[in-house]
Enzyme design. Structure first.
Site, PDB file in Angstrom:
ATOM      1  CG  HIS A  48     -13.069 -46.904 -94.017  1.00  0.00           C
ATOM      2  ND1 HIS A  48     -14.434 -46.926 -94.059  1.00  0.00           N
ATOM      3  CD2 HIS A  48     -12.707 -45.681 -94.462  1.00  0.00           C
ATOM      4  CE1 HIS A  48     -14.885 -45.766 -94.528  1.00  0.00           C
ATOM      5  NE2 HIS A  48     -13.856 -45.007 -94.790  1.00  0.00           N
ATOM      6  CB  CYS A  82     -19.012 -46.263 -97.319  1.00  0.00           C
ATOM      7  SG  CYS A  82     -19.619 -46.111 -99.003  1.00  0.00           S
ATOM      8  CG  ASN A 110     -14.365 -42.716 -91.831  1.00  0.00           C
ATOM      9  OD1 ASN A 110     -13.764 -42.795 -92.890  1.00  0.00           O
ATOM     10  ND2 ASN A 110     -15.642 -42.337 -91.757  1.00  0.00           N
TER      11      ASN A 110
END
Lengths: 309, 309
Positions: free
Chosen positions: B218, B249, B258
């Site tokens: 990430h 998330c 991401n």
């Protein structure tokens, strides 16, 4: 701060000097000029955060960069801080101004490509080098350290990919002229790690040792930190970065985003590479500067850490 | 497109398989559920752009991830596309649903830390592994490929730095259970390149070969691409990424971003590493998806390339 976890990589340098460009490169494109006292406070806070080199301003003609027209007022406010405080000078007139204020380090700004030399300096590459030569020679004679910036070392918005041999030629010319340090700029952010490695190898073979090089990456395509890692692996120990990711280049399409100093320090802290920089203090400085500018920092680390606070 | 210039690095793999997670990981946190037909079109365009693996959806209970509640409708719309189309399954009920629709690959989602296992699965790490075991065993018996995701492999928002040996233990358990591939997730984006290298080395020493590993970084602190480069240098050839940088998330603080597939492909193209992906087509897909979602892509490459068009 318990993160990042420190896991050294023995193939990388033990220490890196960060050449902080925020006050000059970061602020030169602001639509509204930043007050001189805010610039001075920014520089003081950067030095307090542990940055040992802070590029302060530019003695370019105010017509071209009105944002830095206060160089004469700013420099005396910070001169004497415990850090190296280089200033950009475009020509002999700029050098005179820098010398008269007691600057001890200067930088000149060359281009690896004809298109950018024309756009930025209205000269050919060789005409620009000829313009810089007396500046560098006189500065060296005066006992100053001289950095040579080289723009468009990997790609150019008009010419596309830039041949490595072309970059080597101009870098050598700047080195031979007397520049102590050469900063290889990826002005439009297109470089990738293999390209970085090739340029560093070819410079070494051409007699420009890695110890005299700095790298200056932009995050336009998100590549700046990966390219920095590649440069460290080739032995580079001087890395340019801009606090909070401030800045870009007004004459280059898509040249958004200098590498943010905080993102760099996060990686170097994780690798156990000493920089002397306190990441929390640096982040606080960029948050403060973002408030002065009225917009959030583009640095991902600044955003993540300030979100947590 | 003449850039990036291709300069291979012989110490890196010749080919990388990108495991595209955008349709599942990228869309699972959208406030407003994306229409099923838009998701199907997104997946079709990703496959057309050359992505050989596109994680499609999740057969988790709709109560937990309402954004993916249309899995039964979506999967038949894309099943048959010329790509691997794994689906996430949390438990045996999810496996039954995936099998009934003809899925040929599944993924389970474990945690390296107790805190995240509790937050995400309301179980201990070992209870979660026990829940996955019959899922993995039945899937393998049915001839499916099984991927094991491992979250919080580097840091955890509650626990801080995560000991490498703890990650090795859970990764080995998933491998021993029958997972073909293990995806090491830096869910909160805190990893740095030396940490990545150490985990990969210790996994290799513990009998989990690099060939079975994928990395999932990430960009919370801007480290994702540098970490990917470190992983490639250790021989990893499967890299997770999300088209346009979609996703994050919901259960992890600061887990923004991401790694954007476009930023990854830019680097791999520059390194001459084959992916089969057409960067222009992929970027166009992310621009289209950003229009569907009504906000710009966070991918720097998408922004730079679409700005130029």
């Amino acid at each position: 701060m318990t993160l990042p976890m420190t896991v050294p990589d023995p193939s990388l340098p033990a220490r890196v000097r960060i050449h902080e460009v925020g006050p000059r490169d970061g602020l030169q494109n602001e639509k509204t000029a930043v007050p001189t006292e805010v610039k001075a406070e920014f520089i003081r806070r950067l030095v307090d955060a542990g940055l040992s080199t802070v590029e302060t301003t530019s003695f370019v003609h105010p017509h071209w960069v009105p944002q830095l027209a206060d160089a004469e007022k700013l420099f005396p406010l910070v001169n004497g801080l415990p850090a190296r405080l280089p200033v950009l000078v475009p020509n002999e007139r700029g050098l005179d101004r820098a010398l008269s204020l007691g600057a001890r380090e200067i930088a000149v700004f060359a281009s690896a490509t004809e298109s950018f030399a024309k756009a930025n300096l209205n000269r050919t590459v060789d005409e620009a080098l000829a313009m810089f030569e007396p500046v560098v020679v006189r500065a060296v004679e005066a006992g100053l350290k001289v950095r040579g910036y080289l723009s468009m070392c990997f790609g150019d918005p008009w010419e596309g990919a830039v041949p490595v041999e072309q970059v080597v030629r101009v870098t050598r010319a700047l080195a031979d002229m007397g520049c102590d340090e050469l900063s290889l700029g990826d002005t439009i952010g297109v470089a990738t790690p293999g390209h970085v490695g090739r340029l560093l190898r070819e410079l070494d073979e051409a007699g420009v040792p890695t110890s005299r090089l700095a790298v200056h990456f932009h995050d336009t395509y998100g590549q700046a930190l990966a390219n920095t890692l590649a440069a460290l692996r080739h032995g580079v120990t001087t890395v340019d970065a801009s606090a909070g990711g401030l800045g870009g280049c007004p004459y280059a399409k898509s040249a958004t985003g200098n590498l943010a100093t905080e993102d760099l320090v996060w990686m170097l802290d994780g690798l156990g590479i000493e920089t002397g920089v306190d990441l929390a203090a640096l982040t606080a400085t960029s948050v403060w500067m973002a408030e002065q500018l009225g917009r959030p920092s583009p640095s991902r680390t600044v955003r993540a850490l300030s979100h947590k606070e």
